[in-house]
Write a protein that holds these residues in place. Structure first.
Motif, PDB file in Angstrom:
ATOM      1  N   MET A  78     -33.135  30.318 -35.338  1.00 43.95           N
ATOM      2  CA  MET A  78     -33.113  31.299 -34.366  1.00 43.95           C
ATOM      3  C   MET A  78     -34.347  30.680 -33.508  1.00 43.95           C
ATOM      4  O   MET A  78     -35.159  30.107 -33.539  1.00 43.95           O
ATOM      5  N   SER A  79     -33.749  30.602 -32.065  1.00 44.16           N
ATOM      6  CA  SER A  79     -34.638  30.257 -30.877  1.00 44.16           C
ATOM      7  C   SER A  79     -34.669  31.367 -29.605  1.00 44.16           C
ATOM      8  O   SER A  79     -33.565  32.040 -29.615  1.00 44.16           O
ATOM      9  N   THR A  80     -35.572  31.191 -28.912  1.00 42.24           N
ATOM     10  CA  THR A  80     -35.683  32.015 -27.904  1.00 42.24           C
ATOM     11  C   THR A  80     -36.084  31.127 -26.665  1.00 42.24           C
ATOM     12  O   THR A  80     -36.495  30.266 -26.757  1.00 42.24           O
ATOM     13  N   THR A  81     -34.925  31.356 -25.495  1.00 40.99           N
ATOM     14  CA  THR A  81     -35.256  30.641 -24.230  1.00 40.99           C
ATOM     15  C   THR A  81     -35.731  31.465 -23.058  1.00 40.99           C
ATOM     16  O   THR A  81     -34.880  32.465 -22.867  1.00 40.99           O
ATOM     17  N   LEU A  82     -36.612  31.233 -22.535  1.00 40.59           N
ATOM     18  CA  LEU A  82     -37.138  32.052 -21.340  1.00 40.59           C
ATOM     19  C   LEU A  82     -36.099  31.447 -20.148  1.00 40.59           C
ATOM     20  O   LEU A  82     -35.685  30.575 -20.012  1.00 40.59           O
ATOM     21  N   HIS A  83     -35.629  32.557 -19.574  1.00 40.14           N
ATOM     22  CA  HIS A  83     -34.790  32.667 -18.626  1.00 40.14           C
ATOM     23  C   HIS A  83     -34.992  33.430 -17.306  1.00 40.14           C
ATOM     24  O   HIS A  83     -35.212  34.423 -17.354  1.00 40.14           O
ATOM     25  N   HIS A  84     -35.518  32.568 -16.180  1.00 44.17           N
ATOM     26  CA  HIS A  84     -35.783  33.262 -15.051  1.00 44.17           C
ATOM     27  C   HIS A  84     -34.962  33.170 -13.901  1.00 44.17           C
ATOM     28  O   HIS A  84     -33.997  32.274 -13.735  1.00 44.17           O
ATOM     29  N   VAL A  85     -34.775  34.237 -13.120  1.00 48.24           N
ATOM     30  CA  VAL A  85     -34.205  34.494 -12.068  1.00 48.24           C
ATOM     31  C   VAL A  85     -35.139  34.582 -10.864  1.00 48.24           C
ATOM     32  O   VAL A  85     -35.605  35.253 -10.842  1.00 48.24           O
ATOM     33  N   TYR A  86     -34.760  33.654 -10.071  1.00 49.49           N
ATOM     34  CA  TYR A  86     -35.511  33.519  -8.711  1.00 49.49           C
ATOM     35  C   TYR A  86     -34.880  34.126  -7.426  1.00 49.49           C
ATOM     36  O   TYR A  86     -33.636  33.575  -7.236  1.00 49.49           O
ATOM     37  N   PHE A 132     -31.341  31.906  -7.790  1.00 45.24           N
ATOM     38  CA  PHE A 132     -31.125  30.875  -8.815  1.00 45.24           C
ATOM     39  C   PHE A 132     -31.473  31.435  -9.862  1.00 45.24           C
ATOM     40  O   PHE A 132     -32.694  32.046 -10.093  1.00 45.24           O
ATOM     41  N   GLU A 133     -30.827  30.627 -11.068  1.00 47.94           N
ATOM     42  CA  GLU A 133     -31.509  30.777 -12.452  1.00 47.94           C
ATOM     43  C   GLU A 133     -32.055  29.625 -13.019  1.00 47.94           C
ATOM     44  O   GLU A 133     -31.355  28.538 -12.362  1.00 47.94           O
ATOM     45  N   ALA A 191     -43.978  30.581 -19.513  1.00 49.90           N
ATOM     46  CA  ALA A 191     -44.116  31.956 -19.945  1.00 49.90           C
ATOM     47  C   ALA A 191     -45.139  32.796 -19.415  1.00 49.90           C
ATOM     48  O   ALA A 191     -45.218  34.086 -19.689  1.00 49.90           O
ATOM     49  N   THR A 192     -45.936  32.325 -18.434  1.00 48.21           N
ATOM     50  CA  THR A 192     -46.906  33.098 -17.870  1.00 48.21           C
ATOM     51  C   THR A 192     -46.334  33.601 -16.466  1.00 48.21           C
ATOM     52  O   THR A 192     -46.978  34.549 -15.707  1.00 48.21           O
ATOM     53  N   THR A 193     -45.179  33.328 -16.043  1.00 49.91           N
ATOM     54  CA  THR A 193     -44.486  33.945 -14.836  1.00 49.91           C
ATOM     55  C   THR A 193     -43.747  35.221 -15.371  1.00 49.91           C
ATOM     56  O   THR A 193     -42.754  35.114 -16.197  1.00 49.91           O
ATOM     57  N   VAL A 194     -44.024  36.416 -14.347  1.00 50.24           N
ATOM     58  CA  VAL A 194     -43.341  37.546 -14.615  1.00 50.24           C
ATOM     59  C   VAL A 194     -42.934  38.232 -13.578  1.00 50.24           C
ATOM     60  O   VAL A 194     -43.277  37.679 -12.433  1.00 50.24           O
ATOM     61  N   GLN A 195     -42.151  39.126 -13.544  1.00 46.17           N
ATOM     62  CA  GLN A 195     -41.599  39.548 -12.399  1.00 46.17           C
ATOM     63  C   GLN A 195     -42.424  40.236 -11.516  1.00 46.17           C
ATOM     64  O   GLN A 195     -43.638  40.887 -11.779  1.00 46.17           O
ATOM     65  N   GLY A 196     -42.235  39.798 -10.145  1.00 46.49           N
ATOM     66  CA  GLY A 196     -43.039  39.943  -9.050  1.00 46.49           C
ATOM     67  C   GLY A 196     -43.954  39.052  -8.820  1.00 46.49           C
ATOM     68  O   GLY A 196     -44.624  39.057  -7.794  1.00 46.49           O
ATOM     69  N   ASP A 197     -44.174  38.000  -9.679  1.00 41.67           N
ATOM     70  CA  ASP A 197     -45.002  36.690  -9.268  1.00 41.67           C
ATOM     71  C   ASP A 197     -44.594  36.041  -8.138  1.00 41.67           C
ATOM     72  O   ASP A 197     -43.305  36.073  -7.906  1.00 41.67           O
ATOM     73  N   ALA A 241     -38.136  25.954  -9.580  1.00 42.63           N
ATOM     74  CA  ALA A 241     -39.511  26.500  -9.566  1.00 42.63           C
ATOM     75  C   ALA A 241     -40.589  25.599 -10.186  1.00 42.63           C
ATOM     76  O   ALA A 241     -41.763  25.797 -10.046  1.00 42.63           O
ATOM     77  N   ARG A 242     -39.942  24.598 -11.001  1.00 43.37           N
ATOM     78  CA  ARG A 242     -40.742  23.672 -11.844  1.00 43.37           C
ATOM     79  C   ARG A 242     -41.366  22.748 -10.499  1.00 43.37           C
ATOM     80  O   ARG A 242     -40.838  22.213  -9.648  1.00 43.37           O
ATOM     81  N   PRO A 243     -42.721  22.412 -10.986  1.00 36.54           N
ATOM     82  CA  PRO A 243     -43.357  21.663 -10.104  1.00 36.54           C
ATOM     83  C   PRO A 243     -42.982  19.978 -10.244  1.00 36.54           C
ATOM     84  O   PRO A 243     -42.236  19.596 -11.431  1.00 36.54           O
ATOM     85  N   PRO A 244     -43.023  19.320  -9.113  1.00 37.24           N
ATOM     86  CA  PRO A 244     -42.463  18.000  -9.040  1.00 37.24           C
ATOM     87  C   PRO A 244     -43.355  16.986 -10.052  1.00 37.24           C
ATOM     88  O   PRO A 244     -44.458  17.382 -10.242  1.00 37.24           O
ATOM     89  N   ARG A 245     -42.647  16.126 -10.755  1.00 40.99           N
ATOM     90  CA  ARG A 245     -43.439  15.184 -11.571  1.00 40.99           C
ATOM     91  C   ARG A 245     -42.926  13.707 -11.239  1.00 40.99           C
ATOM     92  O   ARG A 245     -42.303  13.065 -11.867  1.00 40.99           O
TER      93      ARG A 245
END
Length: 96
Positions: free
Chosen positions: A1-9, A21-22, A28-34, A50-54
């Protein structure tokens, strides 16, 4: 079993267009309202992230791909010259 963080921005472009977009595997430190920084091309806001450029990782990937393609080219040239040398003596014999 695995968990995937799924954010909607959701954000508004400079032109005033609202874009939602999703993104999987978000922080894991980003929560609703950030408030987060969104990166996108003006002509394609629906491809935002929302990922920083690399830049180092992208450059390393590009260099790796170019090295691989260079090795493939060297192998092809080696193979063609080997085949040419072996069949040239069979077809034309040893010419003086």
């Amino acid at each position: 079993m695995s968990t995937t963080l799924h954010h909607v921005y959701e954000f508004t472009t400079r032109e005033g267009r609202s874009v939602r977009f999703e993104e999987r595997h978000g922080s894991a430190t980003t929560v609703q309202g950030d408030i987060v920084t969104v990166h996108y091309l003006p002509e394609r806001p629906e491809a935002a992230t929302a990922r920083p450029p690399r830049p180092f990782a992208m450059a390393a990937g590009t260099v790796g791909q170019l090295c691989f393609l260079g090795l493939v080219l060297v192998f092809c040239v080696f193979f063609l010259t080997s085949v040419h040398d072996s069949f040239a003596s069979d077809l034309f014999g040893d010419l003086p």
